[in-house]
Design an enzyme around this catalytic site. Structure first.
Site, PDB file in Angstrom:
ATOM      1  N   GLN A  81       0.841  -1.200   0.000  1.00 36.62           N
ATOM      2  CA  GLN A  81       0.000   0.000   0.000  1.00 36.62           C
ATOM      3  C   GLN A  81       0.881   1.257   0.000  1.00 36.62           C
ATOM      4  O   GLN A  81       0.394   2.368  -0.169  1.00 36.62           O
ATOM      5  CB  GLN A  81      -0.901   0.032   1.244  1.00 36.62           C
ATOM      6  CG  GLN A  81      -1.812  -1.165   1.392  1.00 36.62           C
ATOM      7  CD  GLN A  81      -2.479  -1.206   2.757  1.00 36.62           C
ATOM      8  OE1 GLN A  81      -3.491  -0.521   2.986  1.00 36.62           O
ATOM      9  NE2 GLN A  81      -1.910  -1.960   3.665  1.00 36.62           N
ATOM     10  N   HIS A 109      -1.214   1.331  -4.602  1.00 40.77           N
ATOM     11  CA  HIS A 109      -1.664   2.712  -4.399  1.00 40.77           C
ATOM     12  C   HIS A 109      -0.785   3.707  -5.136  1.00 40.77           C
ATOM     13  O   HIS A 109      -0.764   4.885  -4.802  1.00 40.77           O
ATOM     14  CB  HIS A 109      -1.720   3.041  -2.899  1.00 40.77           C
ATOM     15  CG  HIS A 109      -2.858   2.331  -2.218  1.00 40.77           C
ATOM     16  ND1 HIS A 109      -2.964   2.220  -0.855  1.00 40.77           N
ATOM     17  CD2 HIS A 109      -3.931   1.671  -2.722  1.00 40.77           C
ATOM     18  CE1 HIS A 109      -4.067   1.529  -0.549  1.00 40.77           C
ATOM     19  NE2 HIS A 109      -4.659   1.179  -1.663  1.00 40.77           N
ATOM     20  N   CYS A 132       1.579  20.988 -24.140  1.00 43.64           N
ATOM     21  CA  CYS A 132       0.618  20.661 -23.078  1.00 43.64           C
ATOM     22  C   CYS A 132       0.689  21.706 -21.968  1.00 43.64           C
ATOM     23  O   CYS A 132      -0.084  22.636 -21.971  1.00 43.64           O
ATOM     24  CB  CYS A 132       0.826  19.248 -22.534  1.00 43.64           C
ATOM     25  SG  CYS A 132      -0.487  18.816 -21.356  1.00 43.64           S
ATOM     26  N   GLY A 143       2.929  -4.448   9.051  1.00 51.27           N
ATOM     27  CA  GLY A 143       2.893  -3.010   9.304  1.00 51.27           C
ATOM     28  C   GLY A 143       1.707  -2.290   8.706  1.00 51.27           C
ATOM     29  O   GLY A 143       1.855  -1.236   8.102  1.00 51.27           O
TER      30      GLY A 143
END
Ligand code: BV8
Ligand code: ZN
Length: 294
Positions: free
Chosen positions: A114, A151, A206, A241
């Site tokens: 994560q 993530h 851009c 963790g």
């Protein structure tokens, strides 16, 4: 009456030796020993900066200057951090030659992290280079694809206009953010940086506003399909963790237990869901993981 998780290192090592499809599910506690603040502990990111209210598309739309200063502070922390012994122990499972040594029956290993700090990938690079230089094995088969950063990545940027995604390790990522990490750390009133001075896209014609390449709340994590297939196959889930409070990551260990796999939790203290764990090893994972798993 359920006796609760076992703390037997010997019994856990037997399970590791006989497991075939192993996953590690990691959270912020894995990087704590590297000096990266976690989200919920003491001075944690969530508490100090209501990070939960910053890690959303709406927060970015409303106040991109404030969100960029939060991520700039985290980038600077991650840049200055080094992988710790827990990262290195897990990295050893992403190298075929060392995986076979620790888990002789392993057919697959996957780290589902994560964390967005990139330290697990850096640990694997460091380990691969060390093993190659020491010529311990005839060849070193590093498996970077065994690391799934569900993530996203702190050092990636995504352009809001052209969607171009790239890694950007510049420090600071733009001049206007220089030094703001100190202000954020002190929780002083941060400057309101004009949109034009925030990180901008350098793709031809851009110039769109860039955002951090992480998955915010209400956004879909990466590789969900691949993760689901790997979780379904896993016979051992090692949870390291994490407070197991953010979904869908928090549900993976439960799914492994559901289909008869073994769940081992390495945490500093009790967390949601560890009561269903088969094994529980409390303590700093930079100590417990190398001691128990390597
Ligand atoms: C989504 C990146 C739609 C950005 C992060 C059910 C199903 C699906 C979604 C939801 C659901 N219920 C609710 C939701 C919505 C939401 C959610 O989970 N909300 C929570 C608050 C209830 N989820 C989402 O929005 C996700 N997307 O749902 O998409 C969808 C629909 C269906 C199916 C799939 C998808 C997206 C969530 C991603 C958010 N982005 N990070 C950034 O980093 O800025 S979340 C971020 O917070 C981390 O990535 C991590 O996931 C989480 C923090 O948790 P931990 O890593 O566990 O850290 P924490 O500090 O909490 O705990 C640390 C632990 O370590 C503690 O236990 C501590 O004791 C321990 N520890 C500390 N030191 C040590 C230690 N342990 C060992 N050693 C030490 N030294
Ligand atoms: Zn662009």
């Amino acid at each position: 009456m359920a006796t609760g998780p076992s703390t037997s290192i010997q019994a856990f090592r037997e399970v590791v030796k006989s497991s075939q499809n192993i996953i590690v599910i990691a959270g912020a506690g894995l990087s704590a020993a590297s000096g990266i603040p976690t989200f919920r502990d003491g001075g944690g990111l969530w508490r100090k900066y209501e990070a939960k209210n910053l890690a959303t598309p709406r927060a970015f739309a409303k106040d991109p200057s404030r969100v960029w200063q939060f991520y700039h502070m985290r980038r600077e922390k991650a840049r200055g951090a080094e992988p710790n012994a827990a990262h290195m122990t897990i990295a050893a499972l992403s190298v075929k030659e060392t995986l076979r040594y620790i888990c002789p029956n392993a057919e697959s290993f996957t780290l589902i992290t994560q964390n967005v700090d990139g330290l697990s990938r850096r640990a694997l690079d460091q380990l691969t280079k060390t093993l190659a230089s020491k010529k311990i094995f005839e060849k070193v088969t590093s498996e970077p694809q065994s690391i799934i950063e569900m993530h996203g990545r702190l050092f990636d940027t995504i352009c809001k206009r052209c969607r171009h995604r790239e890694a950007n390790y510049n420090s600071p990522i733009c001049a206007a953010l220089e030094g703001t990490e100190v202000i954020v750390e002190r929780q002083e009133q941060e400057p309101d940086i004009p949109l034009s001075d925030l990180p901008r896209c350098t793709q031809p014609d851009c110039g769109g506003l860039l955002r951090p390449g992480v998955v915010w709340f209400e956004e879909i994590p990466h590789h969900l399909q691949e993760i689901d297939e790997i979780v379904q196959k896993a016979d051992l889930a090692i949870v390291v963790g994490t407070s197991s409070t953010v979904y869908p990551a928090a549900g993976y260990a439960f799914e492994v237990a559901e289909h008869g796999g073994t769940v081992a939790v390495f945490n500093l203290d009790r967390s949601d869901g560890d009561s269903e764990a088969d094994y529980l090893f409390l303590g700093p994972c930079a100590e417990t993981l190398p001691q128990i798993l390597a």
